[in-house]
Enzyme design. Structure first.
Site, PDB file in Angstrom:
ATOM      1  N   LYS A 183       0.862  -1.187   0.000  1.00 24.50           N
ATOM      2  CA  LYS A 183       0.000   0.000   0.000  1.00 24.50           C
ATOM      3  C   LYS A 183       0.894   1.230   0.000  1.00 24.50           C
ATOM      4  O   LYS A 183       1.440   1.630   1.032  1.00 24.50           O
ATOM      5  CB  LYS A 183      -0.919   0.027   1.235  1.00 24.50           C
ATOM      6  CG  LYS A 183      -2.060   1.013   1.033  1.00 24.50           C
ATOM      7  CD  LYS A 183      -2.479   1.759   2.284  1.00 24.50           C
ATOM      8  CE  LYS A 183      -1.582   2.857   2.683  1.00 24.50           C
ATOM      9  NZ  LYS A 183      -1.485   4.009   1.773  1.00 24.50           N
ATOM     10  N   GLY A 221      -4.117   1.033   5.228  1.00 30.89           N
ATOM     11  CA  GLY A 221      -2.884   0.633   5.923  1.00 30.89           C
ATOM     12  C   GLY A 221      -3.229  -0.043   7.242  1.00 30.89           C
ATOM     13  O   GLY A 221      -2.675  -1.090   7.590  1.00 30.89           O
ATOM     14  N   GLU A 259      10.486   1.520   9.914  1.00 32.59           N
ATOM     15  CA  GLU A 259      11.493   2.536   9.560  1.00 32.59           C
ATOM     16  C   GLU A 259      10.811   3.884   9.727  1.00 32.59           C
ATOM     17  O   GLU A 259       9.887   4.206   8.967  1.00 32.59           O
ATOM     18  CB  GLU A 259      11.936   2.387   8.101  1.00 32.59           C
ATOM     19  CG  GLU A 259      12.688   1.124   7.795  1.00 32.59           C
ATOM     20  CD  GLU A 259      14.093   1.119   8.321  1.00 32.59           C
ATOM     21  OE1 GLU A 259      14.511   2.114   8.958  1.00 32.59           O
ATOM     22  OE2 GLU A 259      14.768   0.097   8.127  1.00 32.59           O
ATOM     23  N   CYS A 293      14.333  10.878   5.525  1.00 31.80           N
ATOM     24  CA  CYS A 293      14.322  10.604   6.962  1.00 31.80           C
ATOM     25  C   CYS A 293      15.724  10.612   7.543  1.00 31.80           C
ATOM     26  O   CYS A 293      15.910  10.926   8.708  1.00 31.80           O
ATOM     27  CB  CYS A 293      13.673   9.250   7.192  1.00 31.80           C
ATOM     28  SG  CYS A 293      14.391   7.985   6.144  1.00 31.80           S
ATOM     29  N   GLU A 392      10.950  16.505  13.856  1.00 28.43           N
ATOM     30  CA  GLU A 392      11.269  16.322  12.438  1.00 28.43           C
ATOM     31  C   GLU A 392      10.476  17.335  11.608  1.00 28.43           C
ATOM     32  O   GLU A 392       9.255  17.409  11.712  1.00 28.43           O
ATOM     33  CB  GLU A 392      10.893  14.898  12.029  1.00 28.43           C
ATOM     34  CG  GLU A 392      11.315  14.569  10.620  1.00 28.43           C
ATOM     35  CD  GLU A 392      11.024  13.121  10.265  1.00 28.43           C
ATOM     36  OE1 GLU A 392       9.870  12.678  10.466  1.00 28.43           O
ATOM     37  OE2 GLU A 392      11.934  12.446   9.771  1.00 28.43           O
TER      38      GLU A 392
HETATM   39  P1  NAD Z   1       3.000   8.778   7.063  1.00 27.98           P
HETATM   40  O1  NAD Z   1       3.394   8.111   8.327  1.00 27.98           O
HETATM   41  O2  NAD Z   1       1.984   9.843   7.101  1.00 27.98           O
HETATM   42  O3  NAD Z   1       2.442   7.703   6.001  1.00 27.98           O
HETATM   43  C1  NAD Z   1       3.184   6.579   5.619  1.00 27.98           C
HETATM   44  C2  NAD Z   1       2.235   5.518   5.095  1.00 27.98           C
HETATM   45  O4  NAD Z   1       1.389   5.080   6.156  1.00 27.98           O
HETATM   46  C3  NAD Z   1       1.314   5.978   3.975  1.00 27.98           C
HETATM   47  O5  NAD Z   1       1.206   4.941   3.022  1.00 27.98           O
HETATM   48  C4  NAD Z   1      -0.011   6.180   4.699  1.00 27.98           C
HETATM   49  O6  NAD Z   1      -1.134   6.022   3.865  1.00 27.98           O
HETATM   50  C5  NAD Z   1       0.029   5.077   5.731  1.00 27.98           C
HETATM   51  N1  NAD Z   1      -0.801   5.285   6.921  1.00 27.98           N
HETATM   52  C6  NAD Z   1      -1.260   6.456   7.423  1.00 27.98           C
HETATM   53  N2  NAD Z   1      -1.955   6.234   8.560  1.00 27.98           N
HETATM   54  C7  NAD Z   1      -1.922   4.906   8.790  1.00 27.98           C
HETATM   55  C8  NAD Z   1      -2.419   4.063   9.838  1.00 27.98           C
HETATM   56  N3  NAD Z   1      -3.084   4.549  10.872  1.00 27.98           N
HETATM   57  N4  NAD Z   1      -2.182   2.734   9.754  1.00 27.98           N
HETATM   58  C9  NAD Z   1      -1.474   2.228   8.733  1.00 27.98           C
HETATM   59  N5  NAD Z   1      -0.975   2.972   7.721  1.00 27.98           N
HETATM   60  C10 NAD Z   1      -1.189   4.303   7.753  1.00 27.98           C
HETATM   61  O7  NAD Z   1       4.378   9.286   6.438  1.00 27.98           O
HETATM   62  P2  NAD Z   1       4.568  10.195   5.158  1.00 27.98           P
HETATM   63  O8  NAD Z   1       4.131  11.572   5.489  1.00 27.98           O
HETATM   64  O9  NAD Z   1       4.017   9.516   3.958  1.00 27.98           O
HETATM   65  O10 NAD Z   1       6.181  10.175   5.047  1.00 27.98           O
HETATM   66  C11 NAD Z   1       7.011  11.001   5.774  1.00 27.98           C
HETATM   67  C12 NAD Z   1       7.527  10.336   7.036  1.00 27.98           C
HETATM   68  O11 NAD Z   1       8.155   9.094   6.726  1.00 27.98           O
HETATM   69  C13 NAD Z   1       8.595  11.127   7.753  1.00 27.98           C
HETATM   70  O12 NAD Z   1       8.341  11.131   9.139  1.00 27.98           O
HETATM   71  C14 NAD Z   1       9.875  10.383   7.465  1.00 27.98           C
HETATM   72  O13 NAD Z   1      10.892  10.553   8.395  1.00 27.98           O
HETATM   73  C15 NAD Z   1       9.413   8.993   7.389  1.00 27.98           C
HETATM   74  N6  NAD Z   1      10.326   8.170   6.600  1.00 27.98           N
HETATM   75  C16 NAD Z   1      11.132   7.263   7.247  1.00 27.98           C
HETATM   76  C17 NAD Z   1      12.040   6.523   6.528  1.00 27.98           C
HETATM   77  C18 NAD Z   1      12.940   5.521   7.194  1.00 27.98           C
HETATM   78  O14 NAD Z   1      13.432   4.639   6.523  1.00 27.98           O
HETATM   79  N7  NAD Z   1      13.191   5.624   8.485  1.00 27.98           N
HETATM   80  C19 NAD Z   1      12.111   6.671   5.151  1.00 27.98           C
HETATM   81  C20 NAD Z   1      11.292   7.603   4.537  1.00 27.98           C
HETATM   82  C21 NAD Z   1      10.387   8.339   5.272  1.00 27.98           C
END
Ligand code: NAD
Length: 489
Positions: A183, A221, A259, A293, A392
């Site tokens: 997803k 998700g 992650e 990230c 962040e």
């Molecule tokens: P997000 O957490 O808002 O969303 C990530 C994913 O989770 C999306 O596909 C979203 O639809 C899904 N999601 C949202 N709510 C959910 C729930 N309650 N249950 C299950 N799935 C759900 O993150 P974003 O805004 O898309 O990305 C940015 C964030 O990701 C930043 O905090 C960044 O640091 C982090 N990030 C971490 C890494 C790593 O490897 N550590 C890599 C890239 C991004």
């Protein structure tokens, strides 16, 4: 086949490209704010069908036991994607706002190549280890350790490096013998859906082994995390969402791999080349507009050279203008969405409210009247307890902080809920080593060393995550361990 954006208006479920039962949703180019097309709107019903297909493919086929076949399929996928690189590149730039420059590396070509690494692992991994004979309770017994796929993997991904993050899950999960439901983030559905089209039409990956459900509905998700037919959740995203995913997954006690976010420190020791270090710290935070990230967003410099460091960092930052991601020289493109820009701008206001000084940037660039651009920004005059140093921001924003020597630098670097990455600059290897040993973080670059590679485990300490992605460690996250004992002669 020629990949067109219209190919991205389908879900991949049970080997077929199917329309989303919720219709379609708009895909926006963050550099122009224009609608560039539509993606398939998956619903809970589609997700349910995808999970059922993945379950069947795992339980009822030989996929998980045929290591050579999986390796062949993954190489086939890598080669098919390579033949579509230029189409994928244009789509990645348009949809994610990824600078063209980065698509030659971690935004596209690197992750496609890395599929080959995981294919090789499927063949070379020691699936069975002989522990030898022992006599527990006086009975001579031969013991073997078998490594097996976990089962159905639910992969949930963000938008910032869509291919890197999708393939860092799909690659090892499939190589290890799992089946997958992916997803992707609502902001970058095409990057995933086009891979789905390639899988369906140009590979022998069997029906149900790989499923992709695009949607604007975040609840899909949570559905993946909750469903007892899913054995493992592999999630990349924010720490707040990761926490929710883990809580939901706890209902069925499934394995969770996370992650999450970061607020990594770039530590400059007092014997380092300050100008070179500050220039790299400034350049790094502009990469993909700081939407990474693992990007270092706190610059820790010796207090005695604080003003000098601020000036050096400001020089580089003011020379990098946010630009059109389609242009070959652009490093800093747009933020992904208006919402994300508002979030970043909120932090810039907060920095001033907290008593900080915006040395460079701080607003929208005058040269763009459209697109979600923010100027590269340097914040000075605050300490590590400020919210802009703790939270962040996910934009091209660097906070410069003073330290009082190596131990103090380690203390400040560790004074964070996160522990994802970092950088250490210094000339004396013994001092550098002590600082490296002291910082609680998953990856560290020393004097500009690059840690990103297919065989290099990546992940976080503390609230930056659980587990490791990439490398053998990343492959083993997708494996179970079975001990078999039989009487020995
Ligand atoms: P997000 O957490 O808002 O969303 C990530 C994913 O989770 C999306 O596909 C979203 O639809 C899904 N999601 C949202 N709510 C959910 C729930 N309650 N249950 C299950 N799935 C759900 O993150 P974003 O805004 O898309 O990305 C940015 C964030 O990701 C930043 O905090 C960044 O640091 C982090 N990030 C971490 C890494 C790593 O490897 N550590 C890599 C890239 C991004």
């Amino acid at each position: 086949m020629t990949l067109r954006p219209t190919d991205s208006s389908a879900l991949l479920i049970d080997g077929k490209l199917v329309p989303g039962s919720g219709g379609m949703f708009e895909v926006i180019d963050p550099a122009t704010e224009h609608r560039i097309g539509y993606a398939a709107e998956g619903t809970e019903t589609d997700m349910d069908t995808a999970i059922a297909a993945a379950r069947r493919a795992f339980d009822d086929t030989g996929w998980s036991r045929d290591h050579a076949f999986r390796a062949r399929c993954l190489r086939q996928l890598r080669d098919a994607l390579r033949s579509h690189l230029e189409e994928l590149r244009e789509i990645t730039i348009a949809e994610a706002g990824a600078p063209r420059l980065l698509t030659a590396g971690p935004q596209l070509e690197g992750p496609v190549t890395d599929l080959g690494y995981f294919a090789d692992l499927a063949e070379s991994y020691s699936w069975e280890t002989d522990l030898g004979v022992a006599s527990p309770m006086g009975i001579r017994t031969r013991r073997r350790v078998l490594k097996e796929a976990v089962g159905v993997v639910g992969a949930i991904t963000p938008w910032n490096f869509p291919h890197q993050i999708n393939f860092a899950k799909i690659g090892p999960a499939l190589a290890a013998g799992n089946t997958v439901v992916l997803k992707p983030a609502p902001d970058t559905p095409w990057c995933a859906a086009l891979v789905g089209a390639v899988i369906a039409e140009e590979t022998d990956i069997p029906p149900g082994v790989m499923n992709i459900v695009t949607s604007t509905d975040h609840r899909l998700g949570a559905q993946l995390a909750r469903d007892p037919r899913v054995d493992l959740i592999s999630f990349t995203g924010s720490t707040a969402t990761g926490r929710a995913v883990m809580a939901t997954a706890a209902e069925s006690l499934k394995k969770v791999f996370l992650e999450l976010g970061g607020k990594s420190a770039f530590v400059v020791l007092d014997d380092a080349d300050l100008d070179a270090a500050c220039a790299l710290a400034a350049f790094t935070v502009c990469t993909h507009a700081g939407q990474g990230c693992a990007i270092t967003t706190r610059l820790l410099v010796p207090r005695a050279r604080y003003d000098e460091a601020v000036a050096a960092t400001a020089r580089t930052l003011s020379g990098i203008r946010p630009g059109d991601p389609t242009a070959p020289g652009t490093v800093c493109g747009p933020l992904i969405s208006a919402r994300q820009r508002e979030r970043v701008e909120g932090y810039l206001r907060l920095a001033v409210d907290e008593g900080g000084e915006i040395v460079v940037g701080g607003g929208r660039p005058a040269e763009h009247d459209r697109g979600f651009f923010v100027e590269p920004t340097l914040i000075a005059g605050l300490d590590n307890s400020s919210r802009v140093a703790q939270e962040e921001i996910f934009g091209p924003v660097l906070v410069v902080l003073p330290h009082d020597g190596d131990d103090d630098a380690v203390r400040i670097a560790n004074d964070s809920p996160y522990g994802l990455s970092g950088s250490v600059w210094g000339r004396d290897p013994d001092r550098v080593r002590r600082v490296v040993d002291g910082i609680r973080t998953g990856t560290l670059g020393v004097n500009g060393g690059i840690w990103y590679a297919a065989d290099a485990p990546f992940g976080g300490y503390k609230q930056s995550g659980i587990g490791r992605e990439m490398g053998v460690a990343g492959f083993e996250e997708y494996l179970e361990t079975k001990l078999v004992a039989e009487p020995a002669n």
